[in-house]
Design an enzyme around this catalytic site. Structure first.
Site, PDB file in Angstrom:
ATOM      1  N   GLU A 234       0.847  -1.202   0.000  1.00 53.60           N
ATOM      2  CA  GLU A 234       0.000   0.000   0.000  1.00 53.60           C
ATOM      3  C   GLU A 234       0.873   1.239   0.000  1.00 53.60           C
ATOM      4  OE1 GLU A 234      -2.171  -0.132   3.650  1.00 53.60           O
ATOM      5  OE2 GLU A 234      -3.002  -2.089   3.180  1.00 53.60           O
TER       6      GLU A 234
ATOM      7  N   LYS B 211       2.187   4.561   1.606  1.00 59.13           N
ATOM      8  CA  LYS B 211       2.299   5.041   2.988  1.00 59.13           C
ATOM      9  C   LYS B 211       1.978   6.538   2.987  1.00 59.13           C
ATOM     10  CE  LYS B 211       5.303   4.814   7.027  1.00 59.13           C
ATOM     11  NZ  LYS B 211       5.154   6.188   7.466  1.00 59.13           N
TER      12      LYS B 211
ATOM     13  N   ASP C  11       1.374  10.233   4.119  1.00 56.40           N
ATOM     14  CA  ASP C  11       2.074  11.076   5.080  1.00 56.40           C
ATOM     15  C   ASP C  11       1.060  11.909   5.860  1.00 56.40           C
ATOM     16  OD1 ASP C  11       4.140  12.156   6.451  1.00 56.40           O
ATOM     17  OD2 ASP C  11       4.787  13.516   4.866  1.00 56.40           O
TER      18      ASP C  11
ATOM     19  N   TYR D 147      -6.896   1.874   6.469  1.00 54.37           N
ATOM     20  CA  TYR D 147      -6.039   0.787   6.000  1.00 54.37           C
ATOM     21  C   TYR D 147      -6.042  -0.476   6.858  1.00 54.37           C
ATOM     22  CZ  TYR D 147      -2.836   3.385   9.060  1.00 54.37           C
ATOM     23  OH  TYR D 147      -2.277   4.060  10.105  1.00 54.37           O
TER      24      TYR D 147
ATOM     25  N   LYS E  54      10.726   3.342   3.092  1.00 55.61           N
ATOM     26  CA  LYS E  54      10.731   4.808   3.096  1.00 55.61           C
ATOM     27  C   LYS E  54      11.536   5.353   1.927  1.00 55.61           C
ATOM     28  CE  LYS E  54       9.665   7.106   6.649  1.00 55.61           C
ATOM     29  NZ  LYS E  54       9.649   6.947   8.079  1.00 55.61           N
TER      30      LYS E  54
ATOM     31  N   CYS F  57       8.219  49.603   0.804  1.00 54.03           N
ATOM     32  CA  CYS F  57       7.554  48.565   0.023  1.00 54.03           C
ATOM     33  C   CYS F  57       7.976  48.667  -1.438  1.00 54.03           C
ATOM     34  CB  CYS F  57       6.039  48.725   0.148  1.00 54.03           C
ATOM     35  SG  CYS F  57       5.142  47.686  -1.000  1.00 54.03           S
TER      36      CYS F  57
ATOM     37  N   CYS G   7       4.905  50.064  -3.600  1.00 52.91           N
ATOM     38  CA  CYS G   7       4.280  51.382  -3.479  1.00 52.91           C
ATOM     39  C   CYS G   7       5.109  52.402  -2.729  1.00 52.91           C
ATOM     40  CB  CYS G   7       2.896  51.257  -2.834  1.00 52.91           C
ATOM     41  SG  CYS G   7       2.973  50.996  -1.052  1.00 52.91           S
TER      42      CYS G   7
ATOM     43  N   CYS H 210       3.919  45.937   4.451  1.00 49.93           N
ATOM     44  CA  CYS H 210       3.731  47.245   3.840  1.00 49.93           C
ATOM     45  C   CYS H 210       2.563  47.908   4.559  1.00 49.93           C
ATOM     46  CB  CYS H 210       3.404  47.074   2.357  1.00 49.93           C
ATOM     47  SG  CYS H 210       2.750  48.571   1.619  1.00 49.93           S
TER      48      CYS H 210
ATOM     49  N   CYS I 242      -1.460  50.280  -1.748  1.00 54.41           N
ATOM     50  CA  CYS I 242      -0.381  49.549  -2.410  1.00 54.41           C
ATOM     51  C   CYS I 242      -0.999  48.658  -3.494  1.00 54.41           C
ATOM     52  CB  CYS I 242       0.362  48.704  -1.386  1.00 54.41           C
ATOM     53  SG  CYS I 242       1.557  47.589  -2.125  1.00 54.41           S
TER      54      CYS I 242
HETATM   55  S1  IVH Z   1      -0.186   0.113   8.817  1.00 59.46           S
HETATM   56  C1  IVH Z   1       0.770  -2.063  12.632  1.00 59.46           C
HETATM   57  N1  IVH Z   1      -0.599   1.260   6.486  1.00 59.46           N
HETATM   58  O1  IVH Z   1       2.684   4.887   9.078  1.00 59.46           O
HETATM   59  C2  IVH Z   1       0.616  -1.378  11.339  1.00 59.46           C
HETATM   60  N2  IVH Z   1       0.363   2.540   8.230  1.00 59.46           N
HETATM   61  O2  IVH Z   1       5.125   4.090  10.890  1.00 59.46           O
HETATM   62  C3  IVH Z   1       0.230   0.009  11.504  1.00 59.46           C
HETATM   63  N3  IVH Z   1       0.780   4.865   7.624  1.00 59.46           N
HETATM   64  O3  IVH Z   1       1.450   4.826  12.361  1.00 59.46           O
HETATM   65  C4  IVH Z   1       0.237   0.846  10.337  1.00 59.46           C
HETATM   66  N4  IVH Z   1       0.005   4.750   5.573  1.00 59.46           N
HETATM   67  O4  IVH Z   1       0.426   6.469  10.673  1.00 59.46           O
HETATM   68  C5  IVH Z   1      -0.139   1.397   7.732  1.00 59.46           C
HETATM   69  N5  IVH Z   1      -1.074   2.164   4.396  1.00 59.46           N
HETATM   70  C6  IVH Z   1      -0.606   2.298   5.639  1.00 59.46           C
HETATM   71  C7  IVH Z   1      -0.115   3.530   6.115  1.00 59.46           C
HETATM   72  C8  IVH Z   1       0.380   3.601   7.416  1.00 59.46           C
HETATM   73  C9  IVH Z   1       0.541   5.534   6.493  1.00 59.46           C
HETATM   74  C10 IVH Z   1       1.411   5.429   8.846  1.00 59.46           C
HETATM   75  C11 IVH Z   1       0.648   5.204  10.130  1.00 59.46           C
HETATM   76  C12 IVH Z   1       1.558   4.442  11.028  1.00 59.46           C
HETATM   77  C13 IVH Z   1       2.892   4.772  10.465  1.00 59.46           C
HETATM   78  C14 IVH Z   1       3.848   3.653  10.764  1.00 59.46           C
END
Ligand code: IVH
Length: 682
Positions: A120, A122, A124, A230, A318, A412, A415, A430, A435
């Site tokens: 999946e 990840k 942010d 998720y 990551k 400024c 102006c 400003c 302006c």
């Molecule tokens: S699974 C035990 N799936 O990443 C598994 N986490 O460092 C728990 N996150 O705390 C997380 N996308 O905030 C999972 N598709 C995804 C995610 C995801 C973002 C974040 C989540 C978690 C952190 C783990």
């Protein structure tokens, strides 16, 4: 009597439930499937009908009603909640080898088993948990330390993709997901914060966290968060055998599940998929910081178990942070809406995170000083939240000695007005009201609904007026004639007449509105009302001293300094003189009522039903300028209730509590009797 009401209540209950189902479906289509089938106006209409029914029959309101998404009042703090099952975190892999190590560990722990991975994105953002009982959302919480989090139910309810009720009831269900802010909302939020000198969020994750921890759910609602779900933390009545099946089930129940997940049976494919996103991630509308691999089979997940911190069946891959090196060619300043001067670096173009970057925001003077950024420096550049290029640091070892130290201009650049930096603020501004850079935004504010309320004078028309050089400051609006506007595109005779009518009508706006419309820094609607109430004329306010302003309750040092600075600008005084000459009201009088009369001083008033002559907002404003306070609910503290047509339950409550009730005519009589004490009438 009570019996007569029953059939109506029953009908209303059925209708309300039907509307809720419809609204839920359309909300789901719009926010989860991104595939709306009805126009917004139709949705709004159903929503209004439901609101009306629920107002009339408050007993019919349910916690999962779509009307309850922004119901909450600001809170003092959040309560702590214990998670049903700990919310673990993930261990990380930073390269292909670390992914292979993970795969090896998995296979060694469960020899002979066929391993499949779900991969999946990840996201942010911020991990949250949602708990449903019999299909109804009961609670939402942050991850916190994994054992306990904070109850942020009210805030999570404002997220439109969070179902308040599942599409099919499940006895018990705790789901987990990532609350996030889109790149676009993140950029817009930071832009707005930069303007008003508030600290910026470093990335969408911090922005989402800051938003979810807002004590006022209305603020959360205004910032547009979203949520991808998720996993399931705890469940009763459902038991999918694999993670891919969990995701399908979650989708079926009405959650938004990120569509980019894939099931793989060998690690090379997993690695290819990770590489695939390394570059493509920049095209996504939300930020991701990697991918997550999860062993698909639930029974294998169980066998693999977890350490104290993270499961052994999952890992995060990551992405490396994307950075690039470039040279600062020049530093220039942009002037924003409130006059904030934002220094911006012009860079040698460089490829970074999917685009060519040739500018980076330097935020403010302090940031430049702290990082010691000079013109000519070689610098390390990255994108905050994949989107806003910024300078991380300079590379001092690359200096030649020809670098030039930069400082904020005193005037400024647009102006020539003085640049001011208030104590404690990061932004320099400003001070000129006329302006040209600030003008457009300032005019949009001047004409806006809560300010001078000039209908038809929106951002586009203002832009046209400016580019045709028909106006250069707000006072010029009042000298516009029909023939001036005729050549403008998209303005027909009728709109021109309406617009001129609205401009003319705005001359009668209250002093409080005018003070707010001037766009004095830190002077919001409330401060404007207080200042108008205290000084009763713009003349007097203009000559207020800092000490005098500070002696007014609720007026603090920031506002006082800003008011004095505003009126000390010659340019601003000129504009005000022209406003007065044009006939704009600058006194605390409106419709013959004395704003200073304050005959409703200290009275608590509740409005119910539709008034014929006044909108709710106008009625409220009128009451407040006369010293009264409008409350939303009737209690024994209520002094009187003003009742319009089709009053709601507040009318009955007033009757039962014996609170004085006024019809609209009586209210008009009351406020038209200047100087009258309230006692003779009520
Ligand atoms: S699974 C035990 N799936 O990443 C598994 N986490 O460092 C728990 N996150 O705390 C997380 N996308 O905030 C999972 N598709 C995804 C995610 C995801 C973002 C974040 C989540 C978690 C952190 C783990």
């Amino acid at each position: 009597m009570a019996r007569d009401l029953e059939p109506t209540l029953e009908l209303a209950r059925e209708r309300a439930e039907m509307l809720r189902r419809e609204l839920e479906t359309h909300n789901y289509r719009y926010y989860v499937l991104d595939d709306p089938v009805i126009p917004d106006a139709q949705f709004d209409k159903m929503m209004r009908e439901l609101e009306k029914i629920e107002k009339q029959f408050p007993s019919l309101v349910t916690p999962y009603s779509p009307t309850q998404r922004v119901g909450g009042k600001p809170r003092e703090g959040f309560t702590t909640v214990r998670h049903l099952m700990p919310m673990l975190s993930l261990s990380n892999a930073f390269n292909e080898n670390e992914l292979r190590d993970f795969d090896r560990r998995v296979r060694q722990a469960i020899p002979g088993e066929t391993v499949e991975y779900v991969v999946e994105l990840k996201i942010d953002g911020l991990a949250v948990s949602l708990y449903y009982e019999n299909g109804v959302l009961l609670r939402g919480a942050t991850r916190g330390d994994g054992e306990t989090g904070e109850d942020i139910s009210e805030n999570l309810k404002t997220v439109r993709s969070v179902p308040l009720r599942l599409r099919r009831p499940v006895p018990g269900l705790e789901v987990r997901g990532e609350a996030y802010m889109s790149k676009e909302s993140f950029a817009r939020l930071n832009e707005a914060r930069e303007e008003v000198g508030e600290p910026l969020f470093a990335n969408p994750r911090n922005a989402a966290a800051g938003t979810l921890r807002q004590l006022d759910p209305r603020v959360t609602a205004s910032r547009r968060l979203d949520l991808f779900v998720y996993s399931i933390g705890y469940s009763e009545g459902v038991n999918p055998a694999g993670h891919a099946a969990v995701l399908s089930l979650l989708k079926e129940l009405g959650f938004k599940v990120n569509p980019e997940y894939r099931l793989f049976s060998n690690l090379d494919e997993v690695i290819d998929y990770c590489h695939h996103w390394q570059t493509r991630r920049f095209n996504l509308p939300y930020a991701i910081d990697g991918l997550v691999l999860k062993v698909n089979s639930m029974s294998l997940q169980e066998k693999l178990g977890a350490t104290m911190k993270s499961p052994r069946w999952a890992i995060a891959y990551k992405f490396p942070a994307e950075q690039a090196i470039s040279t600062v060619r020049n530093i220039f300043v942009r002037v924003g809406r409130t006059g904030a001067l934002t220094p911006t670096a012009e860079l040698d173009p460089v490829r970074l995170a999917g685009t060519t970057v040739s500018r980076a925001t330097l935020h403010n003077e302090d940031n430049i000083k702290e990082k010691d950024i000079r013109i000519g420096d070689r610098v390390l550049v990255q994108k905050a939240g994949d989107i806003i290029p910024e300078i991380v640091s300079v590379l001092p070892e690359k200096r030649t000695g020809s670098e030039v130290v930069w400082s904020m201009p005193f005037e400024c650049p647009a102006c020539g007005s003085n640049v001011m930096r208030a104590g404690g603020e990061a932004a320099a501004r400003c001070t000129g009201i006329a302006c040209p850079e600030r003008l457009w935004e300032g005019l949009v504010h001047f004409a806006s609904r809560n300010a001078m309320d000039i209908e038809g004078l929106g951002p586009a028309v203002i832009a046209q007026l400016l580019s045709a050089r028909l106006i250069a400051d707000p006072s010029d609006l009042y000298t516009l004639r029909y023939d001036d506007l005729k050549p403008l595109e998209r303005l027909g005779p009728k709109s021109i007449r309406n617009l001129l009518g609205a401009i003319e009508a705005s001359k009668d706006a209250s002093l409080a509105r005018l003070v707010f419309a001037l766009g004095i820094r830190h002077v919001g609607e409330r401060a404007a009302k207080i200042l108008a109430g205290h000084y009763e004329s713009l003349d007097r306010l203009m000559f207020a001293t800092q000490e005098e302003l500070l002696s007014i309750p609720e007026i603090g040092a920031k506002i006082a300094a800003s008011v004095v600075a505003f009126f000390s600008s010659e340019q601003n005084r000129k504009v005000i003189k022209k406003l007065v000459e044009a006939g704009v009201n600058t006194h605390a009088k409106k419709n013959g009522h004395s704003e200073g009369g304050r005959i409703l001083e200290g009275k608590v008033i509740v409005l119910t039903g539709v008034l014929k002559d006044l909108s709710r907002r106008q009625a409220q404003e009128l009451i407040e300028t006369m010293g009264g306070r409008v409350s939303s609910s009737v209690s024994s503290n209520t002094d009187f209730v003003i009742v319009g047509e089709n009053p709601g339950s507040k009318y009955n409550k007033a009757l039962s509590l014996g609170v004085t009730i006024l019809g609209e005519t009586e209210f008009n009589e009351l406020i038209n009797r200047k100087g009258n004490k309230l006692t003779p009438l009520i």
